[in-house]
Design an enzyme around this catalytic site. Structure first.
Site, PDB file in Angstrom:
ATOM      1  N   SER A 147     -10.248   6.154  -4.263  1.00 45.08           N
ATOM      2  CA  SER A 147     -11.087   7.051  -4.198  1.00 45.08           C
ATOM      3  C   SER A 147     -10.875   7.912  -5.920  1.00 45.08           C
ATOM      4  CB  SER A 147     -12.028   7.893  -2.890  1.00 45.08           C
ATOM      5  OG  SER A 147     -10.500   7.860  -2.787  1.00 45.08           O
TER       6      SER A 147
ATOM      7  N   LYS B 284      -1.905  -1.555  -4.237  1.00 50.86           N
ATOM      8  CA  LYS B 284      -3.033  -0.490  -3.981  1.00 50.86           C
ATOM      9  C   LYS B 284      -2.320   0.869  -3.703  1.00 50.86           C
ATOM     10  CE  LYS B 284      -6.075   1.847  -0.221  1.00 50.86           C
ATOM     11  NZ  LYS B 284      -6.219   1.877   0.662  1.00 50.86           N
TER      12      LYS B 284
ATOM     13  N   ARG C 171     -10.914   9.869   2.069  1.00 48.69           N
ATOM     14  CA  ARG C 171     -10.471  10.908   3.414  1.00 48.69           C
ATOM     15  C   ARG C 171     -11.499  11.938   3.733  1.00 48.69           C
ATOM     16  NH1 ARG C 171      -3.728  11.575   3.081  1.00 48.69           N
ATOM     17  NH2 ARG C 171      -3.310   8.375   3.353  1.00 48.69           N
TER      18      ARG C 171
ATOM     19  N   LYS D 169       0.645  -0.773  -0.265  1.00 53.90           N
ATOM     20  CA  LYS D 169       0.349  -0.222  -0.210  1.00 53.90           C
ATOM     21  C   LYS D 169       0.763   1.217   0.240  1.00 53.90           C
ATOM     22  CE  LYS D 169      -3.227   2.784   2.513  1.00 53.90           C
ATOM     23  NZ  LYS D 169      -4.418   1.958   3.503  1.00 53.90           N
TER      24      LYS D 169
ATOM     25  N   TYR E 220     -15.462   1.274  -6.371  1.00 58.66           N
ATOM     26  CA  TYR E 220     -16.769   2.380  -6.384  1.00 58.66           C
ATOM     27  C   TYR E 220     -17.082   1.744  -7.432  1.00 58.66           C
ATOM     28  CZ  TYR E 220     -13.203   3.450  -2.539  1.00 58.66           C
ATOM     29  OH  TYR E 220     -12.659   3.357  -1.264  1.00 58.66           O
TER      30      TYR E 220
ATOM     31  N   GLU F 264       7.192  -6.725   1.864  1.00 59.47           N
ATOM     32  CA  GLU F 264       6.466  -7.411   2.394  1.00 59.47           C
ATOM     33  C   GLU F 264       5.352  -8.999   1.685  1.00 59.47           C
ATOM     34  OE1 GLU F 264       4.801  -4.872   4.826  1.00 59.47           O
ATOM     35  OE2 GLU F 264       5.917  -3.668   4.283  1.00 59.47           O
TER      36      GLU F 264
ATOM     37  N   LYS G 210       1.257   9.397   5.799  1.00 60.67           N
ATOM     38  CA  LYS G 210       1.505   8.292   6.056  1.00 60.67           C
ATOM     39  C   LYS G 210       3.072   7.099   5.690  1.00 60.67           C
ATOM     40  CE  LYS G 210      -3.333   8.177   6.712  1.00 60.67           C
ATOM     41  NZ  LYS G 210      -4.646   7.035   6.831  1.00 60.67           N
TER      42      LYS G 210
HETATM   43  C1  PBG Z   1      -7.172   3.871   5.972  1.00 58.12           C
HETATM   44  C2  PBG Z   1      -7.603   3.343   4.202  1.00 58.12           C
HETATM   45  C3  PBG Z   1      -7.394   4.576   3.334  1.00 58.12           C
HETATM   46  C4  PBG Z   1      -8.163   3.553   1.769  1.00 58.12           C
HETATM   47  C5  PBG Z   1      -8.232   2.598   2.553  1.00 58.12           C
HETATM   48  N1  PBG Z   1      -8.134   2.619   3.627  1.00 58.12           N
HETATM   49  C6  PBG Z   1      -7.062   6.036   3.541  1.00 58.12           C
HETATM   50  C7  PBG Z   1      -5.438   5.853   3.533  1.00 58.12           C
HETATM   51  O1  PBG Z   1      -4.948   4.721   3.903  1.00 58.12           O
HETATM   52  O2  PBG Z   1      -5.622   7.563   4.290  1.00 58.12           O
HETATM   53  C8  PBG Z   1      -8.378   4.354   0.519  1.00 58.12           C
HETATM   54  C9  PBG Z   1      -9.007   3.636  -0.330  1.00 58.12           C
HETATM   55  C10 PBG Z   1      -9.561   5.109  -1.520  1.00 58.12           C
HETATM   56  O3  PBG Z   1      -9.276   5.748  -1.763  1.00 58.12           O
HETATM   57  O4  PBG Z   1     -10.119   4.319  -2.047  1.00 58.12           O
HETATM   58  N2  PBG Z   1      -6.688   2.994   6.465  1.00 58.12           N
END
Ligand code: PBG
Length: 326
Positions: free
Chosen positions: A276, A250, A207, A197, A315, A235, A219
């Site tokens: 998203s 991701k 968010r 990720k 989505y 990982e 992050k």
């Molecule tokens: C956080 C989490 C995130 C998403 C899924 N789980 C956001 C982040 O890591 O800040 C993002 C999914 C998306 O953008 O559709 N645990």
């Protein structure tokens, strides 16, 4: 006339022949539908994700009934948590009567065959907006967070989740969660690890949807650097050793090379999350009439499939399932 014994176009000359050489299939069974939920009734639109809403309990069950009619079999839940319930340790995450736990039970009662995946991470519950517990001097504490994630995952399993999906990127959480699930008799609950990720700009609309942006910093001490792929293999090896059942990359579209690499290095199923920001880009261009939504959505998902993912969080799951059935 060219003297050409090899004419690849012969294998594209009609739909039947094109079908014979088609290498990749995409079906509704590959898709997982992410749902944003809140404590209340009705729907709340999400500003940066036109067409997707936060769902109250009634709307959640409606949405799943409709998604099911479209051919969707799996959902993943993301809670928008009231500010008053957010704490430094995120303890609302393992409240047996919390929003996610109640929602799982309601879904399983009404639609026992729907496969329910849950997100394991503290960001929706944590007053700092981070996936882990933050120390007084602003560091994200790994081992303390893993203890919290164990409680969260266990409470989701107790509520009836089929698969828990840790998205937090703490070290050692897959093994720790596997152990606590097994000790409590949940040997059949699967773990989908968010394995690679990335610290990505594409999570912005998510968010927004959850009001879960970090309140300070970023992050980057836990999510991966977008410049890296070798780190993804590291990982992957750890997640396999710790007992993951599937591994995720991701975001998806900008990281197709990472999906391909994972596919080539593991026997586990590979998942990818069309996040998203990827949704928002396609939606915005489509709303402006700049791109043909259906073609772009199906092409983007097929690309993710072709790269090697067999589980795709998107989505666009409902629309895609309908378009695939046309
Ligand atoms: C956080 C989490 C995130 C998403 C899924 N789980 C956001 C982040 O890591 O800040 C993002 C999914 C998306 O953008 O559709 N645990």
């Amino acid at each position: 006339m060219l003297d050409l014994p090899q004419r690849p176009r012969r294998n594209r000359k009609n739909e039947l022949v094109r079908g014979w050489i088609r290498e990749t299939t995409l079906t509704a069974g590959n898709l997982v539908y992410p749902l944003f939920i809140f404590n209340g009734g009705g729907r709340q639109p999400i500003r940066s994700m036109p067409g997707r809403d936060r769902l109250g309990q009634d709307a959640l069950l409606d949405e799943i009934a409709n998604a099911r009619a479209d051919g969707i079999r799996a959902v993943v839940l993301f809670p928008a948590v009231e500010e008053s319930l957010k704490t430094r340790d995120g303890s609302e995450a393992w409240n047996p009567d919390g929003l996610v736990q109640r929602s799982i039970r309601a879904i399983k009662e009404r639609f026992p065959e729907i496969f329910v995946i849950t997100d394991v991470a503290l960001d929706p519950y944590n007053s700092d907006g981070h996936d882990g517990i933050v120390s007084a001097d602003g560091r994200i504490l790994n081992d303390e967070t893993v203890e919290a994630l164990k409680l969260q995952a266990l409470s989701q399993a107790q509520a009836g989740a089929d698969m828990v999906a840790p998205s937090d990127m703490m070290d050692g959480r897959i093994g720790a969660i596997r152990q606590v699930l097994d000790q409590s008799g949940f040997t059949e609950v699967s773990i989908l690890s968010y394995c690679a990720k990335y610290a990505s700009g594409y999570y912005g609309p998510f968010r927004d949807a959850l009001d879960s942006a970090p309140r300070f910093g970023d992050k980057k001490t836990y999510q991966m650097d977008p410049a890296n792929v070798r780190e993804a293999l590291r990982e992957l090896r750890l997640d396999e050793e710790e007992g993951a059942d599937a591994v995720m990359v991701k975001p998806a579209g900008p990281y197709l090379d990472v999906i391909r690499l994972m596919r080539e290095h593991t026997a586990l199923p590979v998942a990818a999350y069309q996040v998203s920001g990827e949704y928002a880009m396609i939606k915005a261009a489509s709303m402006n009439g700049w791109l043909e939504e259906k073609r772009i959505v199906l092409e983007s998902l097929l690309g993710i499939r072709r790269a090697g993912a067999s589980i795709i969080f998107t989505y666009y799951a409902r629309e895609a399932a309908r378009w695939l059935a046309d």
